[in-house]
Motif scaffolding. Structure first.
Motif, short mmCIF file in Angstrom:
data_model
loop_
_atom_site.label_atom_id
_atom_site.label_comp_id
_atom_site.label_asym_id
_atom_site.label_seq_id
_atom_site.Cartn_x
_atom_site.Cartn_y
_atom_site.Cartn_z
N PHE A 1 0.83 -1.20 0.00
CA PHE A 1 0.00 0.00 0.00
C PHE A 1 0.87 1.25 0.00
N VAL A 2 2.00 1.20 0.70
CA VAL A 2 2.94 2.31 0.72
C VAL A 2 3.78 2.32 -0.56
N SER A 3 4.34 1.18 -0.91
CA SER A 3 5.21 1.10 -2.09
C SER A 3 4.49 1.54 -3.36
N ALA A 4 3.22 1.17 -3.49
CA ALA A 4 2.47 1.51 -4.69
C ALA A 4 2.45 3.03 -4.92
N LEU A 5 2.18 3.78 -3.87
CA LEU A 5 2.12 5.23 -3.99
C LEU A 5 3.50 5.84 -4.14
N LEU A 6 4.49 5.27 -3.45
CA LEU A 6 5.85 5.80 -3.57
C LEU A 6 6.38 5.66 -5.00
N LEU A 7 6.11 4.54 -5.64
CA LEU A 7 6.66 4.29 -6.98
C LEU A 7 6.17 5.32 -7.99
N ALA A 8 4.95 5.81 -7.82
CA ALA A 8 4.40 6.79 -8.75
C ALA A 8 4.51 8.22 -8.25
N GLY A 9 5.01 8.40 -7.02
CA GLY A 9 4.98 9.70 -6.37
C GLY A 9 5.63 10.81 -7.16
N HIS A 10 6.77 10.54 -7.77
CA HIS A 10 7.50 11.60 -8.49
C HIS A 10 6.74 12.07 -9.73
N ALA A 11 5.83 11.23 -10.25
CA ALA A 11 5.09 11.57 -11.47
C ALA A 11 3.72 12.15 -11.18
N LEU A 12 3.35 12.29 -9.91
CA LEU A 12 2.07 12.89 -9.53
C LEU A 12 2.21 14.41 -9.44
N PRO A 13 1.13 15.13 -9.66
CA PRO A 13 1.21 16.60 -9.57
C PRO A 13 1.68 17.04 -8.18
N GLY A 14 2.80 17.77 -8.16
CA GLY A 14 3.33 18.26 -6.90
C GLY A 14 4.10 17.23 -6.10
N GLY A 15 4.31 16.05 -6.67
CA GLY A 15 5.00 15.00 -5.92
C GLY A 15 4.07 14.37 -4.90
N LEU A 16 4.63 13.88 -3.80
CA LEU A 16 3.82 13.15 -2.82
C LEU A 16 4.39 13.29 -1.43
N ARG A 17 3.50 13.54 -0.48
CA ARG A 17 3.83 13.49 0.94
C ARG A 17 2.96 12.41 1.55
N LEU A 18 3.59 11.35 2.07
CA LEU A 18 2.88 10.16 2.52
C LEU A 18 3.26 9.81 3.95
N ARG A 19 2.25 9.43 4.74
CA ARG A 19 2.49 8.97 6.11
C ARG A 19 1.71 7.69 6.35
N ALA A 20 2.34 6.77 7.11
CA ALA A 20 1.63 5.59 7.57
C ALA A 20 0.74 5.96 8.73
N ALA A 21 -0.49 5.45 8.73
CA ALA A 21 -1.41 5.69 9.83
C ALA A 21 -0.89 5.03 11.10
N ASP A 22 -1.45 5.43 12.23
CA ASP A 22 -1.07 4.81 13.49
C ASP A 22 -1.29 3.30 13.42
N GLY A 23 -0.40 2.56 14.08
CA GLY A 23 -0.49 1.10 14.06
C GLY A 23 0.72 0.50 13.40
N PRO A 24 0.74 -0.82 13.27
CA PRO A 24 1.92 -1.50 12.70
C PRO A 24 2.10 -1.19 11.21
N VAL A 25 3.33 -1.28 10.76
CA VAL A 25 3.66 -1.17 9.35
C VAL A 25 4.14 -2.55 8.90
N ALA A 26 3.41 -3.16 7.98
CA ALA A 26 3.74 -4.51 7.53
C ALA A 26 5.02 -4.50 6.69
N SER A 27 5.88 -5.48 6.94
CA SER A 27 7.06 -5.74 6.11
C SER A 27 7.82 -4.47 5.72
N PRO A 28 8.36 -3.74 6.69
CA PRO A 28 9.09 -2.51 6.37
C PRO A 28 10.29 -2.74 5.45
#
Length: 440
Positions: free
Chosen positions: A182-209
């Motif tokens: 869920f994180v990697s998907a958005l990161l991979l396209a982030g540079h090509a999105l308008p304005g780039g991307l600022r992403l945060r994981a919600a509170d709770g565990p992060v699977a397979s960091p």
């Protein structure tokens, strides 16, 4: 009709050196980035499997050019030519259609590509794929202005995305507890999105960091400007373009696991060619895991990683095994003491609920297994023959093959499901066993 594969059994030590196919995780990341590059890219040693074929087909749907060349060593080189403008619709104006199969990297990595294209795209997959969680990455795209139509269940396949109004957004918050993708998907396209991307994981565990760090390092390798917050739960990507690139994909170290574990299971030795000195793959953890369980491990100057059994398989307590857990759990069944695998609750949302599947299947060969929300406890017992279901999950199938190496009379349902990431698995496994018999 169930299709049962008699797992090869050997009563003698296995001695073999194996070439495993390329990494699926890296191949599909490189393919997405090549489609977004400003010029053609060349990917050597591209994995050709069901998951990567589905990714290649998805990219062609967007108008990306694909040229394959078979190399004398049997590997495949793929040249990716980006489209001048990614397709937004079919020639008749209807939504583009993407078939995801059971590939998490397709169903999760490709919707952000639709956002970059500002396209309308319909996604669907295998019946089992309709049970896999999708909502967090889709909610993230919704925060950027995409809208969705769900003919069945909200946040699940099938769905149609309309990304025509994707826009610059403040920080996007994503629930990363179910999958790192869920994180990697958005990161991979982030540079090509308008304005780039600022992403945060919600509170709770992060699977397979580890898989998220693989994505971050791959982006940096391609020149993407990405920063990681001090708590490793936030990422900022600047808008920009990446140049075409040339890479050689590493062997799939996760898929190497069953072969390396075979050295302990048979008290033999198995080598994997072209093992990298450094890697972002989670499969790199096999070195420490197998040492902890009693193996001798040597990484030679010839780039062969060799694992040798010592006549003893120790139980292990291990956290965050991620996709290695099914093979590791099978090896724990063969150990001389109990094992506990923790921090793997996200595996309940993979190709199948892997914790439930392992809790059901491993007792069939004599182990006692207890699954909690995110933990497996395994107590070895008296081993005996059994029929093991694979649940259309390639890692359940290879775990069954490992047990069959040490326990006579194991049959595995639908070994062909390994084609998801390693079409050659049945042949490579049989060859490993047959070579050892020849030596005997």
């Amino acid at each position: 009709m169930e299709n049962w594969w008699p797992a090869p059994f050997t009563g003698a030590p296995v001695h073999a050196t194996v070439n495993v196919p390329a990494s699926k995780s890296l191949t599909n990341r490189y393919l997405i980035l090549a489609a977004l590059a400003s010029s053609p890219s060349t990917i050597h040693n591209t994995l050709i499997s069901r998951d990567t074929e589905l990714m290649l087909a998805a990219l062609e749907t967007f108008g990306v050019g694909i040229k394959r060349t078979e190399q004398p060593d049997g590997s495949t080189t793929v040249v990716i030519t980006p489209a001048d403008q990614l397709n937004q619709a079919q020639p008749d104006g209807s939504a583009l259609r993407i078939e995801c199969g059971l590939a998490g990297t397709v169903m999760r990595f490709v919707p952000p590509l639709a956002a970059v294209a500002k396209a309308r795209v319909h996604f669907d997959g295998d019946p089992a794929a309709r049970l896999r969680p999708m909502a967090p990455v889709l909610d993230g795209l919704g925060a950027l202005g995409a809208t969705f139509d769900y003919p069945q269940a909200k946040g699940m396949l099938p769905f149609t995305i309309d990304a025509s109004d994707v826009r610059v957004s403040d920080t996007v918050i994503v629930d990363a507890s179910g999958s790192s993708q869920f994180v990697s998907a958005l990161l991979l396209a982030g540079h090509a999105l308008p304005g780039g991307l600022r992403l945060r994981a919600a509170d709770g565990p992060v699977a397979s960091p580890d898989h998220i760090m693989m994505t971050v390092q791959t982006l940096r390798e391609m020149g993407v400007e990405i920063s990681v917050d001090a708590d490793s739960r936030g990422w900022r990507i600047s808008e920009g373009s990446i140049d075409g690139f040339t890479v050689t994909v590493e062997p799939d170290l996760s898929n190497a696991g069953p072969f390396l574990a075979a050295a302990l299971a048979s008290n033999g030795s198995v080598g994997i060619r072209f093992w990298p000195q450094q890697t972002t793959q989670v499969g790199g953890k096999w070195v420490q895991i197998l040492k902890s369980m009693g193996a001798e491990v040597e990484h030679g100057a010839d780039s062969v990683l060799t694992v040798r059994g010592t006549g003893k398989i120790k139980g292990i307590t291990y956290a965050d095994a991620s996709e290695l857990a099914p093979t590791l759990a099978a090896l724990c069944v063969l150990a001389d003491s109990p094992s506990k695998l923790t921090g793997i609750g996200h595996l309940r949302g993979h190709e199948t609920d892997r914790l439930a599947a392992l809790e059901t299947e491993l007792p069939k060969v004599g182990a006692t297994v207890k699954a909690t929300e995110d933990t497996l406890e395994i107590i070895p017992g008296s081993l005996h023959a059994a029929d093991l279901h694979s649940y259309e999950d390639h890692r359940m199938a290879t775990a069954g093959a490992l047990l069959g190496l040490a326990v006579d009379g194991i049959r595995v349902e639908n070994i062909a499901t390994t084609a998801k990431t390693m079409p050659q698995f049945p042949q490579l496994w049989a060859q490993m066993v047959d070579t050892s018999k020849d030596r005997g």
